[in-house]
Motif scaffolding. Structure first.
Motif, PDB file in Angstrom:
ATOM      1  N   MET A   1       0.810  -1.193   0.000  1.00  0.00           N
ATOM      2  CA  MET A   1       0.000   0.000   0.000  1.00  0.00           C
ATOM      3  C   MET A   1       0.858   1.265   0.000  1.00  0.00           C
ATOM      4  SD  MET A   1      -2.921   1.257  -0.215  1.00  0.00           S
ATOM      5  CE  MET A   1      -4.502   1.052   0.463  1.00  0.00           C
ATOM      6  N   LYS A   2       1.999   1.238   0.744  1.00  0.00           N
ATOM      7  CA  LYS A   2       2.883   2.402   0.765  1.00  0.00           C
ATOM      8  C   LYS A   2       3.410   2.708  -0.632  1.00  0.00           C
ATOM      9  CE  LYS A   2       4.836   1.733   5.230  1.00  0.00           C
ATOM     10  NZ  LYS A   2       6.074   1.590   5.968  1.00  0.00           N
ATOM     11  N   PHE A   3       3.613   1.658  -1.440  1.00  0.00           N
ATOM     12  CA  PHE A   3       4.077   1.849  -2.818  1.00  0.00           C
ATOM     13  C   PHE A   3       3.124   2.773  -3.564  1.00  0.00           C
ATOM     14  CE2 PHE A   3       3.866   0.870  -7.303  1.00  0.00           C
ATOM     15  CZ  PHE A   3       5.204   0.854  -7.695  1.00  0.00           C
ATOM     16  N   TRP A   4       1.830   2.440  -3.552  1.00  0.00           N
ATOM     17  CA  TRP A   4       0.844   3.198  -4.312  1.00  0.00           C
ATOM     18  C   TRP A   4       0.659   4.596  -3.755  1.00  0.00           C
ATOM     19  CZ3 TRP A   4       0.120   1.705  -8.930  1.00  0.00           C
ATOM     20  CH2 TRP A   4       0.243   0.355  -9.246  1.00  0.00           C
ATOM     21  N   ILE A   5       0.662   4.723  -2.451  1.00  0.00           N
ATOM     22  CA  ILE A   5       0.520   6.050  -1.844  1.00  0.00           C
ATOM     23  C   ILE A   5       1.715   6.914  -2.215  1.00  0.00           C
ATOM     24  CG2 ILE A   5       0.413   7.322   0.339  1.00  0.00           C
ATOM     25  CD1 ILE A   5      -1.152   4.904   1.473  1.00  0.00           C
ATOM     26  N   THR A   6       2.918   6.328  -2.161  1.00  0.00           N
ATOM     27  CA  THR A   6       4.119   7.071  -2.526  1.00  0.00           C
ATOM     28  C   THR A   6       4.078   7.479  -3.993  1.00  0.00           C
ATOM     29  OG1 THR A   6       5.404   5.894  -0.845  1.00  0.00           O
ATOM     30  CG2 THR A   6       6.649   7.012  -2.577  1.00  0.00           C
ATOM     31  N   LEU A   7       3.691   6.559  -4.860  1.00  0.00           N
ATOM     32  CA  LEU A   7       3.613   6.864  -6.292  1.00  0.00           C
ATOM     33  C   LEU A   7       2.621   8.001  -6.556  1.00  0.00           C
ATOM     34  CD1 LEU A   7       4.343   6.228  -9.248  1.00  0.00           C
ATOM     35  CD2 LEU A   7       2.488   4.538  -9.215  1.00  0.00           C
ATOM     36  N   ILE A   8       1.440   7.904  -5.996  1.00  0.00           N
ATOM     37  CA  ILE A   8       0.419   8.934  -6.204  1.00  0.00           C
ATOM     38  C   ILE A   8       0.877  10.259  -5.591  1.00  0.00           C
ATOM     39  CG2 ILE A   8      -1.934   9.619  -5.565  1.00  0.00           C
ATOM     40  CD1 ILE A   8      -2.620   6.543  -5.844  1.00  0.00           C
ATOM     41  N   ALA A   9       1.456  10.202  -4.402  1.00  0.00           N
ATOM     42  CA  ALA A   9       1.930  11.426  -3.740  1.00  0.00           C
ATOM     43  C   ALA A   9       3.034  12.090  -4.557  1.00  0.00           C
ATOM     44  CB  ALA A   9       2.425  11.110  -2.333  1.00  0.00           C
ATOM     45  N   TYR A  10       3.968  11.295  -5.075  1.00  0.00           N
ATOM     46  CA  TYR A  10       5.043  11.880  -5.888  1.00  0.00           C
ATOM     47  C   TYR A  10       4.476  12.522  -7.145  1.00  0.00           C
ATOM     48  CZ  TYR A  10       8.916  12.679  -8.944  1.00  0.00           C
ATOM     49  OH  TYR A  10       9.784  13.295  -9.808  1.00  0.00           O
ATOM     50  N   GLU A  11       3.573  11.842  -7.813  1.00  0.00           N
ATOM     51  CA  GLU A  11       2.978  12.398  -9.028  1.00  0.00           C
ATOM     52  C   GLU A  11       2.225  13.692  -8.717  1.00  0.00           C
ATOM     53  OE1 GLU A  11       3.572  11.528 -12.148  1.00  0.00           O
ATOM     54  OE2 GLU A  11       4.899   9.961 -11.401  1.00  0.00           O
ATOM     55  N   ALA A  12       1.517  13.724  -7.598  1.00  0.00           N
ATOM     56  CA  ALA A  12       0.823  14.949  -7.195  1.00  0.00           C
ATOM     57  C   ALA A  12       1.818  16.080  -6.951  1.00  0.00           C
ATOM     58  CB  ALA A  12      -0.024  14.691  -5.943  1.00  0.00           C
ATOM     59  N   VAL A  13       2.924  15.768  -6.270  1.00  0.00           N
ATOM     60  CA  VAL A  13       3.961  16.771  -6.013  1.00  0.00           C
ATOM     61  C   VAL A  13       4.541  17.273  -7.331  1.00  0.00           C
ATOM     62  CG1 VAL A  13       6.300  17.066  -5.082  1.00  0.00           C
ATOM     63  CG2 VAL A  13       4.523  16.020  -3.674  1.00  0.00           C
ATOM     64  N   TRP A  14       4.783  16.369  -8.268  1.00  0.00           N
ATOM     65  CA  TRP A  14       5.335  16.766  -9.569  1.00  0.00           C
ATOM     66  C   TRP A  14       4.383  17.741 -10.262  1.00  0.00           C
ATOM     67  CZ3 TRP A  14       4.218  16.734 -14.768  1.00  0.00           C
ATOM     68  CH2 TRP A  14       5.289  16.964 -15.626  1.00  0.00           C
ATOM     69  N   PHE A  15       3.099  17.389 -10.333  1.00  0.00           N
ATOM     70  CA  PHE A  15       2.133  18.268 -10.997  1.00  0.00           C
ATOM     71  C   PHE A  15       2.006  19.610 -10.273  1.00  0.00           C
ATOM     72  CE2 PHE A  15       0.592  14.420 -13.151  1.00  0.00           C
ATOM     73  CZ  PHE A  15       0.503  14.912 -14.452  1.00  0.00           C
ATOM     74  N   ILE A  16       1.920  19.584  -8.964  1.00  0.00           N
ATOM     75  CA  ILE A  16       1.832  20.827  -8.192  1.00  0.00           C
ATOM     76  C   ILE A  16       3.039  21.706  -8.470  1.00  0.00           C
ATOM     77  CG2 ILE A  16       1.971  21.770  -5.830  1.00  0.00           C
ATOM     78  CD1 ILE A  16       0.197  19.293  -5.020  1.00  0.00           C
ATOM     79  N   SER A  17       4.210  21.097  -8.506  1.00  0.00           N
ATOM     80  CA  SER A  17       5.450  21.845  -8.710  1.00  0.00           C
ATOM     81  C   SER A  17       5.527  22.465 -10.100  1.00  0.00           C
ATOM     82  CB  SER A  17       6.662  20.934  -8.474  1.00  0.00           C
ATOM     83  OG  SER A  17       6.666  20.462  -7.149  1.00  0.00           O
ATOM     84  N   VAL A  18       5.276  21.671 -11.136  1.00  0.00           N
ATOM     85  CA  VAL A  18       5.427  22.202 -12.494  1.00  0.00           C
ATOM     86  C   VAL A  18       4.293  23.169 -12.851  1.00  0.00           C
ATOM     87  CG1 VAL A  18       6.860  20.297 -13.302  1.00  0.00           C
ATOM     88  CG2 VAL A  18       4.403  20.211 -13.681  1.00  0.00           C
ATOM     89  N   ALA A  29       5.701  24.150  -4.918  1.00  0.00           N
ATOM     90  CA  ALA A  29       6.658  23.033  -4.918  1.00  0.00           C
ATOM     91  C   ALA A  29       7.265  22.845  -3.540  1.00  0.00           C
ATOM     92  CB  ALA A  29       7.757  23.271  -5.950  1.00  0.00           C
ATOM     93  N   LEU A  30       7.657  23.936  -2.921  1.00  0.00           N
ATOM     94  CA  LEU A  30       8.298  23.841  -1.605  1.00  0.00           C
ATOM     95  C   LEU A  30       7.340  23.260  -0.569  1.00  0.00           C
ATOM     96  CD1 LEU A  30      10.238  27.237  -1.603  1.00  0.00           C
ATOM     97  CD2 LEU A  30      11.041  24.976  -2.346  1.00  0.00           C
ATOM     98  N   LEU A  31       6.107  23.705  -0.592  1.00  0.00           N
ATOM     99  CA  LEU A  31       5.110  23.190   0.348  1.00  0.00           C
ATOM    100  C   LEU A  31       4.802  21.718   0.077  1.00  0.00           C
ATOM    101  CD1 LEU A  31       3.097  23.613   2.652  1.00  0.00           C
ATOM    102  CD2 LEU A  31       1.441  24.423   0.939  1.00  0.00           C
ATOM    103  N   ALA A  32       4.577  21.367  -1.182  1.00  0.00           N
ATOM    104  CA  ALA A  32       4.231  19.982  -1.527  1.00  0.00           C
ATOM    105  C   ALA A  32       5.367  19.027  -1.172  1.00  0.00           C
ATOM    106  CB  ALA A  32       3.889  19.881  -3.010  1.00  0.00           C
ATOM    107  N   VAL A  33       6.594  19.423  -1.461  1.00  0.00           N
ATOM    108  CA  VAL A  33       7.731  18.545  -1.151  1.00  0.00           C
ATOM    109  C   VAL A  33       7.934  18.441   0.352  1.00  0.00           C
ATOM    110  CG1 VAL A  33      10.232  18.260  -1.403  1.00  0.00           C
ATOM    111  CG2 VAL A  33       8.840  18.867  -3.387  1.00  0.00           C
ATOM    112  N   ALA A  34       7.732  19.522   1.069  1.00  0.00           N
ATOM    113  CA  ALA A  34       7.859  19.458   2.533  1.00  0.00           C
ATOM    114  C   ALA A  34       6.848  18.476   3.114  1.00  0.00           C
ATOM    115  CB  ALA A  34       7.665  20.850   3.140  1.00  0.00           C
TER     116      ALA A  34
END
Length: 180
Positions: A1-18, A29-34
């Motif tokens: 489950m951590k795999f999928w949460i991490t994948l979705i969270a990273y993708e969300a951070v990427w979209f928020i950042s760009v 980006a700074l807030l999302a990555v924090a």
């Protein structure tokens, strides 16, 4: 489950950042990555490894994207601080480092596969940020920047996965010195 949460969270951070960078903002980006970092480091069973990967990724991003900026191959939106790799792309480097242990464990013993994935995935991420969100632009001819991105990420991803494996086997930095 951590795999999928991490994948979705990273993708969300990427979209928020760009998306934020494309609109001229660094703070999303700074807030999302924090937030990602706090969560990952709380749930991680390899916290020390992930912290070391974050430190290395930050330096790699500073040098790699800094060279691309200085050479004029890439121009970043929300380019703060000016003249070096912007804060939002460095934040993405930190976020990416947090995916190495939970998402790329299968690459830790396969550096050639990691090189291929890095050489393809790295430039694709930059292309997506450029074409979809205008967070980065390539100077003409774009293939020069794409070639450098492929080369850089073809080295970076295997380096991060190999070190994650080594650091996971020897989580105590003093253990590395006594083994060497």
């Amino acid at each position: 489950m951590k795999f999928w949460i991490t994948l979705i969270a990273y993708e969300a951070v990427w979209f928020i950042s760009v998306i934020g960078a494309g609109r001229g903002h660094t703070w999303p980006a700074l807030l999302a990555v924090a937030l990602l970092a706090v969560w990952r480091l709380c749930v991680s069973t390899a916290r020390g490894v992930e912290l070391r990967l974050m430190g290395l990724a930050f330096v790699l991003g500073l040098v790699f994207d800094g060279v691309l900026v200085r050479s004029g191959l890439l121009v970043y939106a929300a380019a703060w601080p000016a003249g070096i790799a912007p804060a939002w792309i460095l934040a993405l480097w930190l976020a990416f480092a947090l995916t190495i242990v939970p998402l790329f464990g299968y690459l830790q013993g396969r550096p050639w596969l990691a090189a291929v994935f890095g050489a393809i995935g790295g430039p694709m991420a930059y292309l997506g940020a450029a074409r979809g969100w205008h967070a980065v632009s390539f100077t003409s001819p774009a293939w020069h920047a794409l070639l450098w991105l492929a080369l850089g990420w073809g080295i970076t991803l295997p380096l991060l996965t190999v070190l994650a494996r080594r650091w996971s086997q020897h989580p105590n930095p003093t253990a590395l010195r006594s083994v060497s």
